[in-house]
Design a protein around this motif. Structure first.
Motif, PDB file in Angstrom:
ATOM      1  N   PRO A 344       7.264 -13.866  15.395  1.00  0.00           N
ATOM      2  CA  PRO A 344       8.172 -14.445  16.393  1.00  0.00           C
ATOM      3  C   PRO A 344       7.828 -14.060  17.825  1.00  0.00           C
ATOM      4  CG  PRO A 344       9.422 -13.603  14.533  1.00  0.00           C
ATOM      5  CD  PRO A 344       7.991 -13.150  14.332  1.00  0.00           C
ATOM      6  N   VAL A 348       7.361 -17.912  18.632  1.00  0.00           N
ATOM      7  CA  VAL A 348       8.683 -18.416  19.007  1.00  0.00           C
ATOM      8  C   VAL A 348       8.876 -18.201  20.502  1.00  0.00           C
ATOM      9  CG1 VAL A 348      11.171 -18.229  18.635  1.00  0.00           C
ATOM     10  CG2 VAL A 348       9.593 -17.908  16.721  1.00  0.00           C
ATOM     11  N   PRO A 350      11.256 -19.420  24.240  1.00  0.00           N
ATOM     12  CA  PRO A 350      12.503 -20.028  24.732  1.00  0.00           C
ATOM     13  C   PRO A 350      12.237 -21.449  25.213  1.00  0.00           C
ATOM     14  CG  PRO A 350      11.645 -18.468  26.342  1.00  0.00           C
ATOM     15  CD  PRO A 350      10.783 -18.330  25.119  1.00  0.00           C
ATOM     16  N   GLN A 477       3.540 -23.260  18.656  1.00  0.00           N
ATOM     17  CA  GLN A 477       4.669 -22.489  19.168  1.00  0.00           C
ATOM     18  C   GLN A 477       5.945 -23.293  18.929  1.00  0.00           C
ATOM     19  OE1 GLN A 477       3.349 -21.496  23.271  1.00  0.00           O
ATOM     20  NE2 GLN A 477       3.244 -19.383  22.541  1.00  0.00           N
ATOM     21  N   ASN A 480      12.998 -21.528  20.177  1.00  0.00           N
ATOM     22  CA  ASN A 480      13.877 -20.675  19.355  1.00  0.00           C
ATOM     23  C   ASN A 480      15.134 -21.394  18.879  1.00  0.00           C
ATOM     24  OD1 ASN A 480      15.468 -20.739  21.667  1.00  0.00           O
ATOM     25  ND2 ASN A 480      14.897 -18.676  22.320  1.00  0.00           N
ATOM     26  N   THR A 481      15.345 -22.640  19.324  1.00  0.00           N
ATOM     27  CA  THR A 481      16.474 -23.433  18.843  1.00  0.00           C
ATOM     28  C   THR A 481      16.182 -24.081  17.492  1.00  0.00           C
ATOM     29  OG1 THR A 481      15.619 -25.260  20.195  1.00  0.00           O
ATOM     30  CG2 THR A 481      17.369 -23.916  21.156  1.00  0.00           C
ATOM     31  N   THR A 483      15.863 -23.195  14.387  1.00  0.00           N
ATOM     32  CA  THR A 483      16.084 -22.011  13.544  1.00  0.00           C
ATOM     33  C   THR A 483      15.632 -22.201  12.102  1.00  0.00           C
ATOM     34  OG1 THR A 483      18.352 -22.772  13.174  1.00  0.00           O
ATOM     35  CG2 THR A 483      18.000 -21.210  14.975  1.00  0.00           C
ATOM     36  N   ILE A 486      11.801 -21.863  11.782  1.00  0.00           N
ATOM     37  CA  ILE A 486      11.440 -20.450  11.956  1.00  0.00           C
ATOM     38  C   ILE A 486      11.771 -19.667  10.690  1.00  0.00           C
ATOM     39  CG2 ILE A 486      11.989 -18.343  13.248  1.00  0.00           C
ATOM     40  CD1 ILE A 486      12.558 -20.195  15.671  1.00  0.00           C
ATOM     41  N   LYS A 487      12.954 -19.913  10.123  1.00  0.00           N
ATOM     42  CA  LYS A 487      13.373 -19.199   8.912  1.00  0.00           C
ATOM     43  C   LYS A 487      12.418 -19.485   7.745  1.00  0.00           C
ATOM     44  CE  LYS A 487      17.713 -19.525   7.982  1.00  0.00           C
ATOM     45  NZ  LYS A 487      19.004 -20.072   7.484  1.00  0.00           N
ATOM     46  N   GLN A 490       8.979 -17.816   8.102  1.00  0.00           N
ATOM     47  CA  GLN A 490       9.059 -16.367   7.905  1.00  0.00           C
ATOM     48  C   GLN A 490       9.240 -15.995   6.436  1.00  0.00           C
ATOM     49  OE1 GLN A 490      12.266 -15.371  10.713  1.00  0.00           O
ATOM     50  NE2 GLN A 490      10.803 -14.145  11.837  1.00  0.00           N
TER      51      GLN A 490
END
Length: 548
Positions: A344, A348, A350, A477, A480-481, A483, A486-487, A490
């Motif tokens: 992240p 990840v 902003p 990249q 971060n919105t 989610t 990203i989850k 990971q």
């Protein structure tokens, strides 16, 4: 004269025996109070009542002083017999003890570290997880917390581990701490139980199999704790033990406490129960009505281990997945993670305003009973980095509903964004009506069939995650919105039957949408060349079959 004759001893006389006379010629009486025998009954009664009133006031004053002293003694006893002493409570201790505490603290059996360890011991919620990085002082906190009520006879606590051999270390630590905290505490080796002078008990046990919980059937505990709860494969054992939590003493509050490092066979259910429902250190109420809290632990919270850096260097030497779990306390990465290189810190970013002329594209994985996912991406022309800036992740959408939703989410775009759609959405198997792909095209979305080569797609994602050796920036990249993407990156595990692919039984909808997008080989033209082709993009169909 009769009085003079009968009571001549009451009058003053001269040496010759004659009476000393007053000016009026009558004998002078001797000075002083009348003797008790000379007082009337009324005078005696008033005098006794006055003495009684004076004594009564003195008794009341002494009673008030006794009550005040008893209250002070009770407060001192409460502080001295309870294991956790706050700063405000320490001020109630006798001055010599306060002075000793302030100067050395050498007599204290255990003093919690400032931060999470103190928060855990002071937590008022019913069910609390103290978990995260290794070395945060979790096991010591687990041993100390049940001592909070060991001055109450009805208190009975149960400390658990997965297996009996794992209990040995924690029992050895209890031998060091408990006799110092409570003089006269005795350990019964056979029962694996501490007996305290008040009558309170702390028992040690294990849950090697789910069936082991029935050994505690019919038992009642006021405090239950599990050290390293992620070793439990399912939530069944912990839920069953919660039913053993009860007491008849209104002074006793009942608690569930557990500690854990990320990873292990039970990491997913522990994460779902404690980590995902609320922010760290925020109290929340679970679906079962119990108040809960997740308190994260980090190595830096334990100055005794973090100070020299040796323990941290040992954790740094671990493989990537274990390092992120045990050093960073990362709950999002799991054992056998398909993308262990996902970080992240670099992948990840902003959100920021994207230039309108940057090339945009989207990838869609459709589902109705499961989630539909659409990812929107943009290509940075400077270094060809793909930036995922928006996501839709929702179940229960029909083809038309999905098309309307995509249209609403693209209202701010200057033109319709082309993309790729899961080939299954074009299938006519079992019926002759319009497919999901056709419905989306009717709604004005320019889509074509995705390349579903799973192994090649996974390899491409690895390529995009790899940082550039010169700039350090990866080719992928994510805002971060986004989610859900990203989850999944990971925590998505590898397939147990095919190590070249991800586990398709796990949630992989955002991963599939990303894979489709990357495998679509997005054009990375210079903006001037892109503008020269605008007319072609507008008037030339991208798919001859459907005329777009």
């Amino acid at each position: 004269m009769d009085d003079l004759e009968n009571n001549s001893e009451k009058y003053l006389t001269n040496p010759d025996g004659s009476y000393i006379l007053k000016k009026d010629g009558t004998p002078r009486r001797k000075p002083g109070r009348k003797k008790t025998s000379e007082l009337s009954d009324l005078q005696l009664s008033l005098q006794a009542k006055k003495k009684l009133t004076k004594k009564s006031k003195k008794v009341q004053k002494l009673t008030r002083s006794l009550i005040r002293v008893k209250k002070e003694l009770d407060e001192e006893e409460k502080v001295l017999t309870s294991n956790v002493i706050t700063k405000s409570e320490s001020k109630k201790l006798p001055d010599p003890i306060q002075k000793h505490l302030d100067s050395t603290g050498s007599h204290v059996a255990f003093m919690p570290n400032e931060g999470p360890q103190t928060d855990f011991l002071a937590a008022s919620e019913k069910d609390v997880l103290y978990g995260g990085a290794a070395g945060g002082g979790k096991s010591f906190a687990m041993l100390i917390d049940p001592l909070r009520s060991c001055h109450i006879a009805e208190h009975r606590a149960l400390i658990l581990r997965r297996s009996m051999p794992e209990l040995r270390e924690i029992i050895d630590k209890s031998r060091e701490l408990y006799p110092k905290a409570f003089k006269g505490a005795k350990f019964k080796e056979v029962e694996k139980l501490w007996q305290f002078p008040s009558g309170a008990k702390i028992e040690f046990g294990f849950l090697e199999r789910d069936a082991d919980v029935y050994r505690y059937q019919g038992q009642a505990y006021s405090w239950i704790g599990f050290d390293e709860i992620t070793h439990l494969p399912t939530e069944f054992g912990w839920n069953y033990l919660a039913s053993r939590l009860r007491t008849t003493n209104p002074e006793l509050k009942t608690y569930l406490r557990c500690t854990a490092n990320p990873g292990g066979v039970g990491a997913q259910w522990v994460k779902k129960r404690y980590v995902e429902p609320a922010e760290e250190n925020k109290s929340f109420k679970g679906s079962d009505g119990l108040t809960r809290k997740f308190i994260p632990a980090r190595l830096q919270d334990n100055p005794f281990l973090a100070e020299d850096g040796e323990y941290e260097r040992m954790l740094q030497s671990l493989p990537a997945i274990q390092r992120k779990q045990l050093l960073d306390g990362n709950w999002d990465i799991s054992e056998g993670a398909a993308f262990a290189e996902f970080d992240p810190a670099i992948h990840v970013i902003p959100p920021f305003d994207l230039p309108s002329w940057w090339e945009r594209l989207k990838g869609i994985d459709y589902g109705y009973a499961s989630e539909s996912c659409c990812l929107w991406g943009v290509v940075d022309p400077e270094d060809k980095t793909l930036i995922i800036y928006r996501e839709l992740y929702r179940k229960g959408l029909t083809g038309e509903a999905l098309g309307d939703t995509l249209t609403q989410m693209e209202e701010s775009e200057i033109k319709s964004i082309t993309g790729v759609l899961d080939t299954a959405a074009w299938s006519r198997t079992g019926y002759t009506g319009p497919t999901i792909g056709e419905l989306l095209i009717q709604k004005g979305h320019k889509l074509r069939r995705a390349d579903k080569n799973r192994q090649a797609g996974k390899v491409q994602i690895h390529e995009y995650l790899r940082p550039n050796q010169q700039t350090g920036r990866p080719r992928l990249q994510i805002f971060n919105t986004c989610t859900n993407l990203i989850k999944e990156l990971q925590g998505l595990p590898l397939s147990k039957s095919n190590p070249e692919d991800v586990d398709t039984h796990s949630a992989d909808h955002a991963y599939d949408a990303l894979r489709y997008m990357i495998m679509s080989r997005p054009r990375l033209d210079h903006p001037h060349e892109r503008m020269l082709r605008i007319k072609q993009d507008i008037y030339q169909p991208t798919d001859s079959t459907f005329g777009y």
